[in-house]
Design a protein around this motif. Structure first.
Motif, PDB file in Angstrom:
ATOM      1  N   SER A 153       0.829  -1.202   0.000  1.00  0.00           N
ATOM      2  CA  SER A 153       0.000   0.000   0.000  1.00  0.00           C
ATOM      3  C   SER A 153       0.863   1.252   0.000  1.00  0.00           C
ATOM      4  O   SER A 153       0.554   2.238  -0.685  1.00  0.00           O
ATOM      5  CB  SER A 153      -0.920  -0.017   1.226  1.00  0.00           C
ATOM      6  N   HIS A 206       0.913   4.196  -2.814  1.00  0.00           N
ATOM      7  CA  HIS A 206       0.616   5.582  -2.439  1.00  0.00           C
ATOM      8  C   HIS A 206       1.689   6.537  -2.941  1.00  0.00           C
ATOM      9  O   HIS A 206       1.394   7.636  -3.422  1.00  0.00           O
ATOM     10  CB  HIS A 206       0.477   5.697  -0.931  1.00  0.00           C
ATOM     11  N   ASN A 265       1.096   9.635  -5.736  1.00  0.00           N
ATOM     12  CA  ASN A 265       1.524  10.998  -5.424  1.00  0.00           C
ATOM     13  C   ASN A 265       2.497  11.523  -6.478  1.00  0.00           C
ATOM     14  O   ASN A 265       2.475  12.703  -6.819  1.00  0.00           O
ATOM     15  CB  ASN A 265       2.166  11.046  -4.037  1.00  0.00           C
ATOM     16  N   ARG A 295       3.580  13.112   4.934  1.00  0.00           N
ATOM     17  CA  ARG A 295       3.395  11.742   5.399  1.00  0.00           C
ATOM     18  C   ARG A 295       4.182  11.461   6.671  1.00  0.00           C
ATOM     19  O   ARG A 295       3.761  10.664   7.508  1.00  0.00           O
ATOM     20  CB  ARG A 295       3.806  10.749   4.317  1.00  0.00           C
ATOM     21  N   GLY A 341      -4.738   3.111  -5.718  1.00  0.00           N
ATOM     22  CA  GLY A 341      -4.753   3.966  -4.538  1.00  0.00           C
ATOM     23  C   GLY A 341      -5.901   3.629  -3.603  1.00  0.00           C
ATOM     24  O   GLY A 341      -5.731   3.609  -2.372  1.00  0.00           O
ATOM     25  N   TYR A 381      -5.613   2.236   0.378  1.00  0.00           N
ATOM     26  CA  TYR A 381      -6.176   2.787   1.605  1.00  0.00           C
ATOM     27  C   TYR A 381      -7.181   1.835   2.235  1.00  0.00           C
ATOM     28  O   TYR A 381      -7.302   1.774   3.462  1.00  0.00           O
ATOM     29  CB  TYR A 381      -6.829   4.149   1.368  1.00  0.00           C
ATOM     30  N   SER A 422       6.230   4.777   2.752  1.00  0.00           N
ATOM     31  CA  SER A 422       6.117   5.305   1.380  1.00  0.00           C
ATOM     32  C   SER A 422       7.004   6.529   1.190  1.00  0.00           C
ATOM     33  O   SER A 422       7.324   6.907   0.052  1.00  0.00           O
ATOM     34  CB  SER A 422       4.659   5.669   1.080  1.00  0.00           C
TER      35      SER A 422
END
Length: 277
Positions: free
Chosen positions: A12, A16, A20, A93, A214, A218, A240
């Motif tokens: 994940s 992510h 981005n 993040r 994405g 999540y 990430s």
């Protein structure tokens, strides 16, 4: 936390960072984000219908999380207006596990142990390194990145509480993806006074792929919070940061200074400590 959960969260985290990078490299970042969310909502809708609604007690949390994600998207777009992926992303993040840990302690009584407190200090120090020196983003991008982190932490804590009341983590995750995924394109329409155009060409293919992956990423995080601490899930997911720094350097041709590299490593070490809670 089981190896399966950790492995899924790392996957994940990579996804992510990729989406981005797609947003950061796009010409219209708000459009990219709106389409990513819309595609994700459409992908999640059949599963949400099949799984049925979560318990009614979780609905207020689901709705509040979806609203908070609008703020997250708006500040993320602003942060990427002038800031590099490898600078903005670690601030946004990297601050999230710290804030999620604090929020979870206040609202759910999930108190950090020694490793957690060490992680908080490392994350804070790493962020400080990223915001000082010649490689730092401008003041407005920095503030927007921190605000993004606040919204990330807010909706993760809300979802952490909601999914535990839902009686079905998969159902809650699917409906959360649907609600947030449709609200964000609506906010685009309200602000821009037009609907987001349909994706086309290479950029369109990228945002469609990012929307599906994405959303899946999540949903994994939401499911994981039903089985582990919020701070721990957030911390592992925020590895990430390392992926984003590498993508920014090798794909987007952003400059990786020694200070920025050190800041990324310190933040990464902090999130690992937080994951050991």
């Amino acid at each position: 936390m089981s190896p399966v959960v950790i492995g899924l969260l790392l996957a994940s985290a990579f996804v992510h960072a990729v989406w981005n990078a797609i947003i950061r490299s796009g010409e219209d970042r708000f459009w990219s984000l709106a389409i990513i969310c819309l595609v994700g909502a459409m992908a999640a809708l059949p599963f949400a219908i099949i799984l049925g609604l979560p318990a009614a007690a979780s609905w207020p949390y689901l709705i509040l999380s979806s609203v908070l994600q609008i703020g997250y998207c708006l500040f993320l777009v602003r942060a990427y207006r002038d800031g590099d992926l490898s600078s903005v992303y670690p601030i946004a993040r990297g601050s999230a596990p710290l804030l999620v840990t604090l929020g979870a302690a206040v609202v759910a009584g999930e108190l950090p142990n020694t490793a957690g407190l060490t992680g908080i200090c490392l994350v804070s120090s790493g962020i400080l390194l990223l915001t000082l020196g010649s490689s730092r983003p401008d003041a407005k991008s920095t503030v927007a990145a921190f605000a993004t982190g606040v919204f990330i932490a807010s909706y993760m804590v809300v979802d952490g509480l909601g999914v535990r009341l839902s009686r079905s983590a998969t159902s809650y995750a699917a409906w959360q993806a649907v609600a947030a995924g449709f609200l964000i394109p609506v906010s685009y329409g309200v602000i821009r006074r037009r609907a987001p155009g349909l994706p086309r060409g290479r950029e369109g293919a990228l945002v469609v792929g990012a929307g599906v992956l994405g959303t899946l990423g999540y949903c994994i995080a939401v499911w994981a919070m039903s089985r582990s601490t919020m701070g721990g899930v957030s911390a592992i997911r925020e590895t990430s940061i390392v992926f984003a720094a590498l993508i920014g350097t090798f794909v987007l041709n952003e400059k990786m200074t020694p200070q920025k590299f050190l800041g990324v490593l310190v933040v990464a070490a902090g999130v690992v400590c937080l994951s050991a809670r």
